[in-house]
Scaffold this motif. Structure first.
Motif, mmCIF file in Angstrom:
data_model
loop_
_atom_site.group_PDB
_atom_site.id
_atom_site.type_symbol
_atom_site.label_atom_id
_atom_site.label_comp_id
_atom_site.label_asym_id
_atom_site.label_seq_id
_atom_site.Cartn_x
_atom_site.Cartn_y
_atom_site.Cartn_z
ATOM 1 N N MET A 135 0.818 -1.212 0.000
ATOM 2 C CA MET A 135 0.000 0.000 0.000
ATOM 3 C C MET A 135 0.852 1.263 0.000
ATOM 4 S SD MET A 135 -2.690 -1.562 2.743
ATOM 5 C CE MET A 135 -3.758 -0.141 2.949
ATOM 6 N N LEU A 138 1.902 3.001 -3.259
ATOM 7 C CA LEU A 138 0.913 3.668 -4.100
ATOM 8 C C LEU A 138 0.919 5.176 -3.888
ATOM 9 C CD1 LEU A 138 -2.131 1.262 -3.607
ATOM 10 C CD2 LEU A 138 -0.296 1.116 -5.311
ATOM 11 N N TYR A 141 -4.066 5.393 -1.521
ATOM 12 C CA TYR A 141 -4.628 4.099 -1.138
ATOM 13 C C TYR A 141 -5.714 4.325 -0.098
ATOM 14 C CZ TYR A 141 -1.587 4.502 2.999
ATOM 15 O OH TYR A 141 -0.971 4.938 4.147
ATOM 16 N N HIS A 142 -6.638 3.375 -0.018
ATOM 17 C CA HIS A 142 -7.678 3.468 1.001
ATOM 18 C C HIS A 142 -7.441 2.441 2.096
ATOM 19 C CE1 HIS A 142 -9.543 0.017 -1.123
ATOM 20 N NE2 HIS A 142 -10.155 -0.210 0.018
ATOM 21 N N ASP A 165 -5.416 1.370 -7.010
ATOM 22 C CA ASP A 165 -5.616 1.223 -5.576
ATOM 23 C C ASP A 165 -5.708 -0.267 -5.285
ATOM 24 O OD1 ASP A 165 -6.145 1.729 -2.898
ATOM 25 O OD2 ASP A 165 -8.205 2.391 -3.217
ATOM 26 N N LEU A 166 -5.574 -0.651 -4.019
ATOM 27 C CA LEU A 166 -5.595 -2.050 -3.626
ATOM 28 C C LEU A 166 -6.609 -2.304 -2.521
ATOM 29 C CD1 LEU A 166 -1.753 -2.766 -3.205
ATOM 30 C CD2 LEU A 166 -3.158 -3.297 -5.203
ATOM 31 N N VAL A 191 -9.622 -0.566 -8.400
ATOM 32 C CA VAL A 191 -9.202 -1.225 -7.170
ATOM 33 C C VAL A 191 -8.919 -2.700 -7.472
ATOM 34 C CG1 VAL A 191 -9.798 -1.805 -4.798
ATOM 35 C CG2 VAL A 191 -10.598 0.346 -5.788
#
Length: 217
Positions: A135, A138, A141-142, A165-166, A191
């Protein structure tokens, strides 16, 4: 720079090995950066070594996949934030950086404190990471709520990888689905939902899916 985004330290599995053997066949100099730990896990030299030192809680699990690619234990270097080493030189002397799991924002903060964030951003080799270590690579990221995070949030990483995003440790739970949908709406980024045996190999603009990964666009 080549980036490898993973869930865990299982990249020696059949789902990943065909994609990564080319990287490891060149026997890159590996530096493991265990910086995403919680303060309750490590806050000084002794507690850090109890987790990441030889015989420590996480040492064997992190080291094991590298041994499967032909490394010896002595050939794997570890960054210890408490040992007073020149950490910039450690980063510059490596060919492959591996970021371990935990909490991504804490790893980024420690990189800044150690003065290595810029060296990592300028790094030209391969950057790998598991969970938080993926993460933090990136640009954006969330966070999906779990035992460490009480609520959803969007954070900024090192921007080594842009445009995606992951959702790590994906199990298709309701909260993961909700957070994926929210992140897609708020960031506009696709995502990649990575199951346990799943990851991404990113080489410039080319994204190769390894193992079990679902993409929500």
């Amino acid at each position: 720079m080549v980036n490898v985004l993973l869930n865990y330290y299982n990249f020696d599995g059949d789902w990943a090995r065909p994609h990564l053997e080319k990287i490891f066949s060149k026997k890159p100099r590996v530096l493991i950066l265990p910086l995403a730990y919680r303060e309750t896990q490590a806050n000084d030299m002794d507690s850090f070594l109890s987790v990441y030192g030889k015989g420590g809680e996480k040492y064997d699990n992190i080291l094991r996949p590298f041994l499967s690619y032909g490394y010896t234990e002595q050939e794997i270097a570890w960054l210890n934030p408490y040992d007073g080493s020149n950490h910039v030189e450690q980063v510059q002397g490596a060919d492959l950086l591996f970021f371990t799991g935990g909490m991504p924002e804490k790893a980024i903060a420690r990189m800044q404190q150690l003065g290595i964030a810029d060296a990592v951003k300028r790094f030209k080799g391969t950057v790998m990471g598991a969970s938080a270590g993926a993460m933090l690579q990136l640009e954006t990221y969330h966070i999906t709520p779990d035992e460490d995070y009480a609520e959803y949030g969007v954070w900024h990483g090192l921007a080594l990888v842009k445009g995606i995003d992951l959702e790590v440790h994906y199990l298709a739970t309701d909260i993961q689905q909700q957070c994926t949908a929210r992140a897609l709406q708020e960031t506009g980024l696709p995502v990649y939902q990575m199951w346990h045996e799943g990851g991404l190999l990113v080489d410039g603009d080319k994204i190769t899916v390894m193992g079990s990964v679902e993409v929500v666009k």
